[in-house]
Design a protein around this motif. Structure first.
Motif, PDB file in Angstrom:
ATOM      1  N   PHE A   7       4.646  29.515  51.721  1.00 34.13           N
ATOM      2  CA  PHE A   7       3.606  30.188  50.948  1.00 34.13           C
ATOM      3  C   PHE A   7       3.080  31.327  51.808  1.00 34.13           C
ATOM      4  O   PHE A   7       2.742  31.122  52.972  1.00 34.13           O
ATOM      5  CB  PHE A   7       2.472  29.218  50.605  1.00 34.13           C
ATOM      6  N   SER A   9       0.224  34.568  51.922  1.00 32.93           N
ATOM      7  CA  SER A   9      -0.961  35.152  51.307  1.00 32.93           C
ATOM      8  C   SER A   9      -1.048  36.627  51.660  1.00 32.93           C
ATOM      9  O   SER A   9      -1.048  36.986  52.841  1.00 32.93           O
ATOM     10  CB  SER A   9      -2.219  34.436  51.800  1.00 32.93           C
ATOM     11  N   ALA A  15      -3.910  31.791  55.707  1.00 34.05           N
ATOM     12  CA  ALA A  15      -3.614  30.806  54.665  1.00 34.05           C
ATOM     13  C   ALA A  15      -2.117  30.559  54.500  1.00 34.05           C
ATOM     14  O   ALA A  15      -1.724  29.692  53.736  1.00 34.05           O
ATOM     15  CB  ALA A  15      -4.211  31.267  53.339  1.00 34.05           C
ATOM     16  N   ASP A  16      -1.281  31.315  55.234  1.00 29.10           N
ATOM     17  CA  ASP A  16       0.169  31.103  55.143  1.00 29.10           C
ATOM     18  C   ASP A  16       0.500  29.664  55.514  1.00 29.10           C
ATOM     19  O   ASP A  16      -0.122  29.071  56.387  1.00 29.10           O
ATOM     20  CB  ASP A  16       0.915  32.051  56.077  1.00 29.10           C
ATOM     21  N   ALA A  17       1.476  29.094  54.827  1.00 31.72           N
ATOM     22  CA  ALA A  17       1.857  27.704  55.066  1.00 31.72           C
ATOM     23  C   ALA A  17       3.357  27.555  54.895  1.00 31.72           C
ATOM     24  O   ALA A  17       3.982  28.280  54.140  1.00 31.72           O
ATOM     25  CB  ALA A  17       1.129  26.786  54.084  1.00 31.72           C
ATOM     26  N   GLY A  22       2.442  22.123  55.605  1.00 35.45           N
ATOM     27  CA  GLY A  22       1.790  23.325  55.097  1.00 35.45           C
ATOM     28  C   GLY A  22       1.379  23.177  53.650  1.00 35.45           C
ATOM     29  O   GLY A  22       0.307  23.627  53.240  1.00 35.45           O
ATOM     30  N   MET A  23       2.226  22.531  52.852  1.00 36.45           N
ATOM     31  CA  MET A  23       1.893  22.283  51.451  1.00 36.45           C
ATOM     32  C   MET A  23       0.709  21.339  51.353  1.00 36.45           C
ATOM     33  O   MET A  23      -0.192  21.559  50.538  1.00 36.45           O
ATOM     34  CB  MET A  23       3.101  21.725  50.702  1.00 36.45           C
ATOM     35  N   SER A  26      -2.381  23.320  52.021  1.00 39.07           N
ATOM     36  CA  SER A  26      -2.726  24.186  50.885  1.00 39.07           C
ATOM     37  C   SER A  26      -3.378  23.387  49.764  1.00 39.07           C
ATOM     38  O   SER A  26      -4.375  23.821  49.175  1.00 39.07           O
ATOM     39  CB  SER A  26      -1.468  24.883  50.351  1.00 39.07           C
ATOM     40  N   ALA A  29      -6.929  22.536  50.763  1.00 45.50           N
ATOM     41  CA  ALA A  29      -7.824  23.690  50.664  1.00 45.50           C
ATOM     42  C   ALA A  29      -8.241  23.947  49.222  1.00 45.50           C
ATOM     43  O   ALA A  29      -9.411  24.233  48.944  1.00 45.50           O
ATOM     44  CB  ALA A  29      -7.152  24.930  51.252  1.00 45.50           C
ATOM     45  N   PHE A  67      -9.343  28.582  52.573  1.00 49.46           N
ATOM     46  CA  PHE A  67      -8.485  29.653  53.069  1.00 49.46           C
ATOM     47  C   PHE A  67      -9.253  30.678  53.903  1.00 49.46           C
ATOM     48  O   PHE A  67      -8.960  31.865  53.886  1.00 49.46           O
ATOM     49  CB  PHE A  67      -7.750  30.338  51.914  1.00 49.46           C
TER      50      PHE A  67
END
Length: 80
Positions: A7, A9, A15-17, A22-23, A26, A29, A67
């Motif tokens: 992901f 942003s 906020a990158d995952a 990472g999921m 997200s 959040a 985020f």
């Protein structure tokens, strides 16, 4: 969930995952930062390894920190 999920942003690189962890971050959040969230898949495509979501939309109210942004109380309409 693909272990190579990514992901990105455009508005907040923090906020990158990526990957399963990472999921999870997200999802946490969104859960902690927004109320009344509605998610819609707008476009998906089947590939040899399975389905991929290419365009999605989330509407909600920004009621908690998420985020890297403090709660605003504003409605949000996010496309990705």
């Amino acid at each position: 969930m693909s272990p190579v999920f990514t992901f990105r942003s455009d508005h907040n690189p923090a906020a990158d995952a990526s990957g399963v962890d990472g999921m999870r971050a997200s999802i946490a959040a969104v859960r902690d930062g927004f109320t009344g969230a509605q998610h819609r898949i707008l476009f998906q495509q089947e590939l040899p390894g399975g389905w991929v979501v290419l365009h999605w939309r989330m509407t909600a109210t920004h009621t908690g920190d998420a985020f890297g942004f403090a709660a605003s109380g504003n409605p949000v309409d996010i496309n990705g």
